[in-house]
Design an enzyme around this catalytic site. Sequence first.
Site, PDB file in Angstrom:
ATOM      1  N   HIS A  76       0.834  -1.211   0.000  1.00  0.00           N
ATOM      2  CA  HIS A  76       0.000   0.000   0.000  1.00  0.00           C
ATOM      3  C   HIS A  76       0.862   1.252   0.000  1.00  0.00           C
ATOM      4  O   HIS A  76       1.958   1.274   0.573  1.00  0.00           O
ATOM      5  CB  HIS A  76      -0.991  -0.001   1.164  1.00  0.00           C
ATOM      6  N   ASP A  78      -0.125   4.385   1.148  1.00  0.00           N
ATOM      7  CA  ASP A  78      -0.391   5.367   2.199  1.00  0.00           C
ATOM      8  C   ASP A  78       0.369   5.034   3.472  1.00  0.00           C
ATOM      9  O   ASP A  78       0.783   3.896   3.693  1.00  0.00           O
ATOM     10  CB  ASP A  78      -1.889   5.454   2.499  1.00  0.00           C
ATOM     11  N   GLU A 145      -4.859   1.835   3.162  1.00  0.00           N
ATOM     12  CA  GLU A 145      -4.818   0.597   3.953  1.00  0.00           C
ATOM     13  C   GLU A 145      -4.899   0.907   5.438  1.00  0.00           C
ATOM     14  O   GLU A 145      -5.539   0.178   6.199  1.00  0.00           O
ATOM     15  CB  GLU A 145      -3.517  -0.154   3.634  1.00  0.00           C
ATOM     16  N   GLU A 146      -4.259   1.999   5.847  1.00  0.00           N
ATOM     17  CA  GLU A 146      -4.139   2.299   7.267  1.00  0.00           C
ATOM     18  C   GLU A 146      -5.440   2.783   7.902  1.00  0.00           C
ATOM     19  O   GLU A 146      -5.526   2.891   9.123  1.00  0.00           O
ATOM     20  CB  GLU A 146      -3.042   3.355   7.485  1.00  0.00           C
TER      21      GLU A 146
END
Length: 483
Positions: A76, A78, A145-146
């Site tokens: 990902h 981010d 994702e976070e």
Amino acid sequence: MAVLENCEPKRVFHYFEEICGIPHGSGNTKQISDYLVSFAKEHNLESVQDEMNNVVIYKPATEGYEASPTVILQGHMDMVCEKRPDVEHDFTKDGLKLSAEDGYVSANGTTLGGDDGIAVAYMLALLESTDIPHPALEAVFTVDEEIGLLGAEGLDCSVLKGRRMINLDSEAEGSLWVSCAGGLAANTHIPVRRVEAEGMILQIKICGLMGGHSGAEIDKNRANANILMGRFLYGMKKLYDFELIHLAGGTKDNAITRECTAQILVDGENISDILEYALDTQKKLREEYAGTDEGITIQVENQGTGKEMVLHPSSRERVLFFLVNTPWGIAKMSGTIPGLVETSSNLGITELKEDEFLAVNSIRSSVGAARDALSDRVEYLTEFLGGEYVVEGAYPAWEYRKDSPLRDRMVDIYEKMYGKKPEVVAIHAGLECGLFYEKMDGLDCVSLGPDMKDIHTSGELLSIASTERVWNYLLEVLKNLKD
């Protein structure tokens, strides 16, 4: 001069430093997404960019691998944006300030984004290469994702042909991750009413905590500032009258909260007793969290006297009741995998607004029914207190697969390279593998990555030597995936 130009492997760290110069916090990924598309065009590679800013870049097989099954590489783009209170940094427009010392890369008082910027760097170095043997590659760069694996959830997987996937989002060299927890963000909204009151205004700040990842570090006996503030205020309520003006702690539900601040209104005659209570509570908390959070500090600042709109007593009681009774930490250990946290909850965000109290719990479990049962507890508590409960970003667990040819091949390759077997582990943190596994029939997936320390905190570190070893291992895996 580039800070990381002497770090090996050079092209991996070249790209890592480049992306660290681009703001790419969760929810702010357009710029880095466009950068990836431009990279693909510059290297004559096909790419797809969707409306969410997810990017897929395709690279043909090298000579001799034309008939080999396609391999998906995934990570990902981010990062979690956290910083020390004394650091001035705007994550929406400032690049990271990197340092390389004592074998580690860090970002000078902010999160580094090694989770998962190193995956992006690995993939870009592979995509630009001309001398690395590999099957056809599909490099998948997801967003957000976070904050709930949103990019992976929204990705149209019909653009992917591969059924062997290497996820590059782990933080432990020598471990192959093969299972992870599912999770959700539990949002509590409790309406509050205010009345005017006059008295001495005190600011209470609980700080000095280590914090950490709410999945990977939930079993490390680290304190949560939101939970401690609830304990502090409830304990003080039994000794002295006070009114609650404001309360706020944490900005990410998936980070163990390091600081929480409250404003209260008290009778000025109780100041010395309250200071004594704060020092006594601080001492007890440092003893309770010995070995992890001996730096817990409770600061009390006198902000003078005045009139303030404080919570009505019934609203104050609802807020305190929630803080004291919301589930926190490990709820259950796995009954089948020794040492694995099965189910947990982290109160990552609290904010007392003018007319409501907001609380966000990150709930995780490798068992769907257990995740939902813990969510039900928070929902029942919220509704009991007259609030509204909203679930966001629910994602499935990645269940252990007994039959995994990719895992078996990767274990053999590691053993041949290093003379020992890697650990094959299930983790409590969430990974996007579960969503891909759910959407793509026949997917075989393994996660790997280099050593990182204290991800999601301002002390995040990425090991330079480990980054090189994992790179060499990844190249050897691709070389051996000819059939």
